[in-house]
Every structure is written in structure tokens, then in C-alpha cells.
Design an enzyme around this catalytic site. Structure first.
Site, mmCIF file in Angstrom:
data_model
loop_
_atom_site.group_PDB
_atom_site.id
_atom_site.type_symbol
_atom_site.label_atom_id
_atom_site.label_comp_id
_atom_site.label_asym_id
_atom_site.label_seq_id
_atom_site.Cartn_x
_atom_site.Cartn_y
_atom_site.Cartn_z
ATOM 1 N N ASP A 48 33.291 43.437 40.562
ATOM 2 C CA ASP A 48 33.339 44.032 41.909
ATOM 3 C C ASP A 48 33.001 45.513 41.876
ATOM 4 O OD1 ASP A 48 35.474 41.784 41.431
ATOM 5 O OD2 ASP A 48 34.989 41.658 43.558
ATOM 6 N N ASP A 81 30.260 40.077 42.440
ATOM 7 C CA ASP A 81 30.182 41.125 43.459
ATOM 8 C C ASP A 81 29.551 42.330 42.778
ATOM 9 O OD1 ASP A 81 31.028 39.561 45.526
ATOM 10 O OD2 ASP A 81 32.859 40.692 45.952
ATOM 11 N N ASN A 119 30.681 36.476 46.190
ATOM 12 C CA ASN A 119 30.370 36.160 47.590
ATOM 13 C C ASN A 119 29.513 37.243 48.242
ATOM 14 O OD1 ASN A 119 33.066 37.257 47.033
ATOM 15 N ND2 ASN A 119 33.227 37.546 49.245
ATOM 16 N N HIS A 221 43.069 38.418 48.438
ATOM 17 C CA HIS A 221 42.505 37.091 48.721
ATOM 18 C C HIS A 221 43.437 35.950 48.318
ATOM 19 C CE1 HIS A 221 38.638 38.731 49.844
ATOM 20 N NE2 HIS A 221 38.606 39.437 48.736
#
Ligand SMILES: *[C@@H]1O[C@H](CO)[C@@H](O)[C@H](O)[C@H]1NC(C)=O
Length: 329
Positions: A48, A81, A119, A221
């Protein structure tokens, strides 16, 4: 006779098409063996991250560089990510250089990177991140959907987890690039079959599975129910040692009773500090940090050592486990 031949030919074509649809292909496999004389493997895991160095991405990168040199890392894993907010536009996108090549500049980080898609990557041009053109632009880059890295003593199984999550298929606020994923049911069933088959065939001492999404997490999440239902039973049955993910922007270590799998999150490569931590059994939560940082793994034939670091390079949490193979007894 001619008619019989024609029928036979048609049947053969039909049979071949049906067989191809039912039989999962084998996952692409890369060999990356340890080079140190003692046979140990050192890797680094970050997730990320791609924000042009902002949100402490550069600070994390700097510490990764220092630790990478100290440990002489063999390769680096990205838990996805890779590029915010919406992946890459195409394989010429300057964001690739600004958020990757110009950030992870230390000599020790010029090793092979193995990346999965998150995602946010699916919100851009997915094929661009998978494109060999990126590897031409920066030779350390490699991103694929699901694949295997075989390091002898340990095998790494990278799993494309984004298509498992139902909500992305009903999300009206964002567009996802599902090229190569549809029809979804067939794609997911093939991924599961391929991973199960590869785990079954593996003779490595250690099995480590890597995906972007959480299985268990106390972060923003939380758990990914689709993976708990569909992927976890396979990982349990095939005696996987570690499941490593990003997605929640934190560093985390969860250990569940009756499961040999350790659940490790390294998703703190840039923006973090969300502060929303869900309640979790303190016996299972070995470590949680909602700031930035990264993780290292040192793997030998008998032992795995895990360490989590913050932006100052300080070790926040360490954990290790041993396994004695029949050869030792
Ligand atoms: C960068 O890291 C420091 C130290 O952990 C933290 O205090 C600061 O809030 C971080 N900055 C950002 C933008 O996240």
C-alpha cells in the site's frame, strides 16, 4: 466415412474446449534461490505504498534501504495497492517512476520485486501493471496476478485476491478493470484450483501465501469473509505457515487458536494512522501498529524470523518459529 471423420473432428474440438475450461492451468513459477553461503533467505515486505513519496513513503523507503543493506535482502515483496489512487493509466504512466523507481532508490533495493495487484490497482489499467514494458522501464519490477516463487526451502504462493471480494462488483463509486477476470466464477474457481494444486505439489519446508486482502484483521477493512470462506480452508488443509497481506494500512500479527497459520499484515508503505482498530481477542493479537513501516523475513531450513519496523527503522515486534524436518531426527 467422411461424415464420421467430420463428427470425430467436431467432437475433438468440443472435447478440447471443455477440457481447457475445466482444467486449471499451472501457475507461472519463478526460481529464486538464496545466494548466501549459509543458505538463508532474507526478504522484505511492503504494501500500500505508491504516493509519489508522500505520507512518509520516502521515509519507509529510506529505512528499507538501510535494513536491506544490513540484511543483504534477496528480494522484495509488494502486497499490492502499488499505485494510488487508481493504479496506472497505461504502461507509460509517469506515476510508475515517481512512485516506484524514484522512491526505492537505495542500492540494496535494486533487487527483484515481486508484486501482486490490490483493489486500487484494479481501478486503473490493470494490464499496464502486468505489462513487460514496465520491467523494461525498471528491471526490478514484476507484477503478476497469481504466481509462485520457489526458493527451495520456502515456496511463496502469490494470490490475486481482489476479484474474490463481492463488493467491488457492485461498487457504483469506482470503476474496476476486470479484463482477464471475467467470467468471474470461472476465474475464482481456477485460482483456487491452481493454488491448491501448487500447495499440494510443494515439497518446500515452508509455505508462505501472499495476497493483497486480509483474511483476519482488526484494521479498518477487517476480515475478508470471501477469503475466510474460500481460500482459508485450502491454506489450512495444505499446512501453510504464513499468510501475508496488505490492504489495511498497518502492521499486524494475528495468531488464531487451532490454526498453524500466522496472519501478518504489511500494508503500511505510505498513508496510515487511520486509528480505527476493531476490538480483537488480546490472546490472538500479537501485535498491531497503525503507523507506517515494513516487515522483514529471515528464513532458514529450520527457522523463520519475522520483524516489523517503523519509519525510524526501530523494531516494533519480532516473532520466530522453528520446524524440524525428518532429516534432523
Ligand atoms: C510520518 O511518521 C511520523 C513518525 O511515525 C508521524 O508522526 C507522522 O504523522 C507521519 N506523517 C504522515 C503524513 O503520516
Amino acid at each position: 466415412m467422411a461424415i464420421n471423420n467430420k463428427i470425430a473432428a467436431v467432437l475433438l474440438v468440443v472435447y478440447t474446449v471443455v477440457a481447457a475450461a475445466n482444467v486449471a492451468a499451472e501457475l507461472q513459477r519463478f526460481d529464486h534461490h538464496p545466494t548466501k553461503p549459509d543458505g538463508s533467505l532474507d526478504i522484505m515486505v511492503v504494501g500500500d505504498w505508491g504516493r509519489r513519496g508522500l505520507y512518509n513513503q520516502s521515509d519507509v523507503a529510506f529505512q528499507m534501504g538501510k535494513m536491506g543493506e544490513k540484511l543483504d535482502v534477496d528480494f522484495i515483496v509488494s502486497t499490492g495497492d502499488n499505485f494510488y489512487d487508481d493504479g496506472l493509466i497505461d504502461d507509460e504512466d509517469p506515476l510508475f517512476v515517481e512512485s516506484f523507481s524514484q522512491v526505492y532508490t537505495a542500492a540494496s533495493l535494486q533487487k527483484q520485486w515481486y508484486s501482486v495487484l490490490g483493489n486500487h490497482d484494479y481501478r486503473g489499467n490493470v494490464l499496464a501493471q502486468l505489462s513487460p514494458v514496465l520491467t523494461q522501464r525498471d528491471s526490478k519490477w514484476l507484477c503478476l496476478r497469481s504466481f509462485i516463487v520457489n526458493s527451495g526451502i520456502v515456496e511463496f504462493f502469490f494470490v490475486d485476491t481482489t476479484p474474490f471480494q463481492d463488493k467491488y462488483f457492485t461498487d457504483d463509486d469506482h470503476k474496476y478493470d476486470w479484463r482477464g477476470v471475467l467470467p468471474r466464477e470461472e476465474y475464482l474457481s481456477n485460482v483456487l484450483k491452481e493454488v491448491e494444486m501448487a500447495l499440494e505439489e510443494s515439497s518446500a519446508t515452508w509455505k508462505i501465501v501472499i495476497g493483497h486482502h486480509t483474511i483476519f484483521s482488526a484494521g479498518h477493512h477487517g476480515n475478508t469473509q470471501e477469503l475466510v470462506d474460500q481460500l482459508l480452508p485450502i491454506l489450512e488443509a495444505k499446512e501453510v505457515d504464513l499468510y501475508i497481506n496488505g490492504h489495511d494500512h498497518c502492521l499486524q500479527h494475528i495468531s488464531i487458536p487451532n490454526s498453524q497459520i500466522q496472519f501478518l499484515t504489511s500494508g503500511a508503505g505510505s498513508k496510515a494512522w487511520r486509528g480505527d482498530i476493531n476490538e480483537w481477542d488480546t490472546n490472538q493479537m500479537k501485535f498491531y501498529y497503525d503507523g507506517q513501516g515494513f516487515m522483514t523475513l529471515r528464513i532458514t531450513e529450520v527457522e523463520i524470523n519475522v520483524a516489523f519496523y517503523d519509519v525510524f527503522g526501530k523494531i516494533l515486534h519480532e516473532w520466530s518459529t522453528k520446524k524440524y524436518t525428518h532429516m534432523d531426527s
